[in-house]
Design a protein around this motif. Structure first.
Motif, short mmCIF file in Angstrom:
data_model
loop_
_atom_site.label_atom_id
_atom_site.label_comp_id
_atom_site.label_asym_id
_atom_site.label_seq_id
_atom_site.Cartn_x
_atom_site.Cartn_y
_atom_site.Cartn_z
N VAL A 87 -14.89 28.10 10.09
CA VAL A 87 -13.73 28.21 10.98
C VAL A 87 -13.65 26.98 11.87
O VAL A 87 -12.58 26.39 12.04
CB VAL A 87 -13.81 29.51 11.82
CG1 VAL A 87 -12.76 29.51 12.94
CG2 VAL A 87 -13.64 30.73 10.92
N ASN A 88 -14.78 26.56 12.43
CA ASN A 88 -14.80 25.37 13.30
C ASN A 88 -14.37 24.11 12.56
O ASN A 88 -13.77 23.22 13.16
CB ASN A 88 -16.18 25.18 13.91
CG ASN A 88 -16.51 26.21 14.95
OD1 ASN A 88 -15.62 26.87 15.50
ND2 ASN A 88 -17.79 26.39 15.22
N LYS A 117 -19.79 31.31 8.38
CA LYS A 117 -18.34 31.52 8.49
C LYS A 117 -17.81 30.89 9.78
O LYS A 117 -16.73 30.29 9.79
CB LYS A 117 -18.01 33.01 8.43
CG LYS A 117 -16.52 33.31 8.37
CD LYS A 117 -15.80 32.66 7.21
CE LYS A 117 -16.05 33.35 5.92
NZ LYS A 117 -15.23 32.83 4.81
N VAL A 118 -18.56 30.99 10.88
CA VAL A 118 -18.16 30.35 12.14
C VAL A 118 -18.02 28.84 11.94
O VAL A 118 -17.06 28.22 12.40
CB VAL A 118 -19.16 30.68 13.28
CG1 VAL A 118 -18.92 29.78 14.50
CG2 VAL A 118 -19.08 32.15 13.67
N GLN A 146 -12.26 24.11 10.22
CA GLN A 146 -10.92 24.44 9.73
C GLN A 146 -10.90 24.63 8.21
O GLN A 146 -9.92 24.33 7.55
CB GLN A 146 -9.90 23.38 10.17
CG GLN A 146 -9.78 23.30 11.68
CD GLN A 146 -8.80 22.26 12.14
OE1 GLN A 146 -8.36 21.40 11.38
NE2 GLN A 146 -8.45 22.33 13.42
N ALA A 198 -9.73 31.98 11.43
CA ALA A 198 -10.51 32.79 12.37
C ALA A 198 -10.49 34.27 11.99
O ALA A 198 -11.46 34.99 12.21
CB ALA A 198 -10.00 32.59 13.78
N SER A 199 -9.42 34.71 11.39
CA SER A 199 -9.32 36.11 10.99
C SER A 199 -10.35 36.49 9.92
O SER A 199 -10.66 37.67 9.73
CB SER A 199 -7.91 36.42 10.48
OG SER A 199 -7.61 35.63 9.35
N LEU A 241 -13.48 35.87 10.07
CA LEU A 241 -14.76 36.20 10.70
C LEU A 241 -15.07 37.69 10.59
O LEU A 241 -16.22 38.09 10.41
CB LEU A 241 -14.77 35.78 12.17
CG LEU A 241 -14.91 34.29 12.43
CD1 LEU A 241 -14.72 34.00 13.91
CD2 LEU A 241 -16.25 33.79 11.95
#
Length: 187
Positions: free
Chosen positions: A14-15, A10-11, A17, A21-22, A24
């Motif tokens: 997010v990285n 998941k990180v 895009q 971030a929410s 996580l």
């Protein structure tokens, strides 16, 4: 998928895009011991199938593996190739047969020990047999397990293997290679 794998995936999303971030926070949970044990089995089953297909140089249409996890753990691997089912030792290429015999088959005791060790540790019935299927065209895979508390757990391995092989020999003649559908199990 374990906590850290799931969280770091998941990180990464997010990285890149690909996720907010929410999101996580949704990955901040620990699985139950039963889920963790089953996830280990799923990961190992996928690896068995991937390695069974890679051993052939990806030259097969479907792969099937019967995993026995009783006193004499074993893998019985067979393939659909050119419209027929063949046992691994019936393949023509000696390098493929050698790879399967020396690299894949010896892993069965370790697999049985790891998988059933986890189930025994948490008081869950161990796996007696597992039947795995992989379809190359769609990359679909399927798993069927028979646990020690199942009435079919007492069947002889040869009975399971031969009946499953015979059922599939008939069934593959009518099932398209890109069907993304599981074929029959035995029992």
């Amino acid at each position: 998928m374990g906590f850290f794998q799931r969280f770091f995936k998941k990180v990464e999303e997010v990285n890149n895009q690909e996720a907010a971030a929410s999101e996580l926070e949704s990955e901040l949970y620990v699985e139950s011991p039963e889920e963790e044990a089953m996830n280990l089995w799923v990961e190992i089953a996928q690896n068995i199938l991937v390695n069974s297909v890679r051993a052939t140089g990806n030259s097969v249409d479907r792969a099937f593996v019967l995993v026995e996890m009783r006193e004499q753990p074993s893998f019985d691997i067979f393939y659909q190739k050119d419209g027929d089912l063949v046992m691994w030792y019936e393949l023509e290429d000696p390098a493929i047969k050698e790879r399967i015999e020396n690299e894949l088959l010896p892993q069965a005791p370790s697999v049985a020990s790891a998988v059933n060790g986890n189930f025994a540790e948490i008081g869950q019935p161990e796996i007696t047999f597992a039947q795995l299927q992989f379809e190359w065209a769609t990359k679909a895979w399927f798993s069927h397990i028979i646990r020690e508390d199942d009435a079919h757990a007492k069947l002889a391995k040869d009975e399971v293997l031969h009946n499953w092989f015979n059922n599939l020999s008939t069934e593959i003649k009518t099932q398209q290679l890109d069907s993304d559908t599981k074929l029959s199990w035995y029992p």
